[in-house]
Design an enzyme around this catalytic site. Sequence first.
Site, PDB file in Angstrom:
ATOM      1  N   ASP A  46      46.324   8.201 -26.996  1.00 35.35           N
ATOM      2  CA  ASP A  46      47.367   7.498 -26.252  1.00 35.35           C
ATOM      3  C   ASP A  46      47.784   8.231 -24.980  1.00 35.35           C
ATOM      4  OD1 ASP A  46      47.429   5.611 -28.387  1.00 35.35           O
ATOM      5  OD2 ASP A  46      48.790   6.924 -29.491  1.00 35.35           O
ATOM      6  N   GLU A 220      47.522  -7.307 -27.262  1.00 28.96           N
ATOM      7  CA  GLU A 220      47.690  -6.677 -28.571  1.00 28.96           C
ATOM      8  C   GLU A 220      48.829  -5.664 -28.546  1.00 28.96           C
ATOM      9  OE1 GLU A 220      46.909  -6.168 -32.600  1.00 28.96           O
ATOM     10  OE2 GLU A 220      45.896  -7.564 -31.249  1.00 28.96           O
TER      11      GLU A 220
END
Length: 460
Positions: A46, A220
């Site tokens: 991330d 998403e």
Amino acid sequence: MKSTSLSAAAPRRAGALLVAVLCALALLPAVARADNPIVQHMYTADPAPLVHNGRVYLYTGHDEDGSTWFTMKEWRVWSSADMVNWTDHGSPMSLATFSWASKDAWAGQAIHRNGKFYWYVPVVNRATGRMAIGVGVADSPTGPFRDAIGRPLVENGEIDPTVFIDDSGQAHLYWGNPNLWHVRLNADMISFSGSPTQIPLTTAGFGARTGDPNRPTLYEEGSWVYKRNGLYYNVFAAKCCSEFIAYSTAPGPTGPWTYRGTIMPTQGSSFTNHAGIVDFKGSSYFFYHNGALPGGGGFTRSVAVEKFTYNADGTIPTINMTTSGAPRADTLNPYVRQEAETIAWGSGVETEPSAEGGMNVGWIENGDYIKLKGVAFGTGARTFSARVASGAAGGTIEVRLGGPTGTVVGRCGVSGTGGWQNWTSVSCPISGATGTQDLYLRFSGGSGYLFNVNWWQFGA
């Protein structure tokens, strides 16, 4: 392939941060020549890059070694002035930073304002059992961060905050899975006026998904929102699973959004992906994660980066994962103190907090090495110095050029210092280090752990 027992290491490194030992990548020549992923001694995920004062600061999550779920307890910070040599700044924020959080140190983003750095992250609120967005604040991009408000900023069970400040000075926070939420932050960056609202997820705005009537669009999770040349971009993870990276654009911060297509197709060995985009030293960079390290996968991910160029009309080209990574954006100055944990590629080494502050490289065994790219020796270096410590017999730092078995331009002996954090300095003569070259610090000695290195510096 080398693996080390962390339980065996613990008695020898009291108080050290024990991290996942991965591999002696020198045994994999095709991999050892690569520079993606940009961190090799632990799993990272991330990526959230931030450019500040001539450096890129990269904020990441940390997947635990051997994880079979998104088991994440802390966040990490790295930085680079050249996009190839990355300094490990350790973990300046963890679940323990937020007294109200119980688990899941997942994907966040940091931003600079008012002389402070604000890091927005999703964690589980212990009191409600739901995902909430917390805010860490620090006076430095590398922390330490503290809980800015002592409670969640917002909470609706959804994740993955992204933040940016518009040209007008208005700050915007977005987050969400399965929805996409937005709120305008106040100038203090830790409060907001009004209520969070949902950004409509239309197929025109975010593409059409097939096969899932509950999620008609490709959106998403993991938005990365920014503005370029008057146009707003929303880069997001699309269509789990496996995810790809897509994007939409809009004339305003809340839309109307127009779906623009795929940036990074589904690839790599992680079923998730998460993007961050910045401009640095005149070029554009796309950060993402995959499962490229040994043992890597959907729950043991690694951050990587690619350089790219926008199309003339502002659209983003297709970007594929590579093992080569981004090209060097600058040179590294060997004549100033360089932290040992500044690494382009490391084989066998790990990092830990140092008693002298910052981090040091440790768990060094015979044959391990550190690569640094684009070291500018100029007319030539004459000496090499390093700050070292050893709770064993020590060993040797081999200063090599061009490769881990390349030309030896110096050797520095390291003796035992009576402890892994009992630091001393060693020096040795250097001959033949001229021009701009890749530097390899290769470590040699007997069996077991040899020594730690805190920093190094060449003399002209």
